[in-house]
Scaffold this active site. Sequence first.
Site, PDB file in Angstrom:
ATOM      1  N   GLY A 158      34.353  42.632  37.759  1.00  0.00           N
ATOM      2  CA  GLY A 158      35.176  43.121  38.595  1.00  0.00           C
ATOM      3  C   GLY A 158      36.422  42.741  38.232  1.00  0.00           C
ATOM      4  O   GLY A 158      37.391  43.128  37.964  1.00  0.00           O
ATOM      5  N   TYR A 159      36.488  41.203  38.592  1.00  0.00           N
ATOM      6  CA  TYR A 159      37.766  40.437  37.873  1.00  0.00           C
ATOM      7  C   TYR A 159      38.291  40.613  36.769  1.00  0.00           C
ATOM      8  O   TYR A 159      39.574  41.207  36.257  1.00  0.00           O
ATOM      9  CB  TYR A 159      37.675  38.992  38.446  1.00  0.00           C
ATOM     10  CG  TYR A 159      38.924  38.072  37.972  1.00  0.00           C
ATOM     11  CD1 TYR A 159      39.975  38.348  38.766  1.00  0.00           C
ATOM     12  CD2 TYR A 159      38.815  37.216  37.049  1.00  0.00           C
ATOM     13  CE1 TYR A 159      40.908  37.622  38.724  1.00  0.00           C
ATOM     14  CE2 TYR A 159      40.031  36.253  36.744  1.00  0.00           C
ATOM     15  CZ  TYR A 159      41.219  36.456  37.660  1.00  0.00           C
ATOM     16  OH  TYR A 159      42.120  35.508  37.350  1.00  0.00           O
TER      17      TYR A 159
END
Length: 250
Positions: A158-159
């Site tokens: 996600g990052y």
Amino acid sequence: MTSTDTAPSDSRVALITGASGGIGKAVAERLAAEGYAVAVHYAGNQQKAETLAAAITAAGGRAIAVGGDVADETAMAAAFDAAESAFGGVDVVVNAAGIMILSPIASLDLDDLDRMHRTNIRGTFVVSQLAANRVRAGGAIVNVSTSVTRTQLPSYGGYVASKAAVEGLGLILARELRGRDITVNTVAPGPTATALFLEGKSEELIEQLAGMNPMNRLGEPEDIAETVAFLAGPARWVNGQTIFTNGGMA
């Protein structure tokens, strides 16, 4: 003003988001030491930002603290207004604000994904949009990504998705600012000893990550600030690039 007569650093003004701690703080300190007037931005920690601004001022520099949610265009326009009112304009904008929540993609809470994307993507977009309209000729916009966009470590999905978007934004904006004499670049740090990075990691994992580069150590915020300072000032022929600042991590 052209790239050959860029204003000296002691007449330049920088607005640094996320400057109350970590990489942003190191950038604010480095640019202030080079003579820049700095707007030390904070989202939630006003006291830290004001303490840093006061320390820079006490050392003979010029600094103010400015607040606001980076994803809120009205709040960030006010931050630009404050910098311009205090120092006469803005020459350099550094997007150092960011959040990182680690989880396998299969189990990442979508609310956490939204939080990261609001700060890391929308926040960088909002500030970059304002910068594109307000940075003076001879200026620079520097965004912050991560070297994990290239190393593909598990749990960073996600990052990394948010930071890959930051890199893409910089590539396009650099070309859209043709004729303005404003550079746009992205710095992609490797593992760096900040609270954001160290939180929740075991000593064993930290040691393992430090060994991923041939320097056999974590980066320090000052290492990243050095590259940002280069892109903010003398690096007028570096534009539309992502600079992996990671000690040689593959």
